[in-house]
Design a protein around this motif. Structure first.
Motif, short mmCIF file in Angstrom:
data_model
loop_
_atom_site.label_atom_id
_atom_site.label_comp_id
_atom_site.label_asym_id
_atom_site.label_seq_id
_atom_site.Cartn_x
_atom_site.Cartn_y
_atom_site.Cartn_z
N THR A 11 0.86 -1.18 0.00
CA THR A 11 0.00 0.00 0.00
C THR A 11 0.89 1.23 0.00
N GLU A 32 -3.24 8.46 0.28
CA GLU A 32 -3.00 7.07 -0.14
C GLU A 32 -3.02 7.04 -1.66
N GLY A 34 -2.54 3.99 -3.41
CA GLY A 34 -3.05 2.69 -3.85
C GLY A 34 -2.01 1.62 -3.62
N TRP A 35 -2.05 0.60 -4.42
CA TRP A 35 -1.15 -0.55 -4.30
C TRP A 35 -0.10 -0.46 -5.39
#
Length: 92
Positions: A11, A32, A34-35
């Motif tokens: 992540t 954030e 994402g991945w």
């Protein structure tokens, strides 16, 4: 992301701190992403910071990063920017 190796996906989070030309704090953000891989977080941070700055009318930027690969990726070509960030690259 500093504790991950470049080959370890996870992540991703990115952020930036904005300072005036005299070094005073102006703004900051984190988000954030994402991945993905750490390089993607580094590139995303610079791209998001550029968009954030332009939205606030700041057109003269000094970008610093501890990742030479990130800076080289952004200087050379869109071909080195990960495909999922190319849309963001096109908006900067």
């Amino acid at each position: 992301m500093d504790d991950n190796t470049p080959s370890s996906p996870g992540t991703l989070f990115s952020g930036a701190v904005f300072r005036s030309s005299r070094g005073f704090f102006v703004a900051a953000f984190s988000r954030e992403v994402g991945w993905g891989f750490p390089l993607e977080a580094e590139i995303a941070a610079i791209l998001h910071a550029t968009l954030f700055a332009f939205e606030w009318g700041w057109h003269s930027l000094w970008v610093e990063s501890d990742s030479i690969l990130t800076i080289q990726s952004l200087q050379r070509s869109i071909q080195l920017v990960p495909w999922r960030l190319q849309g963001l690259w096109g908006r900067t």
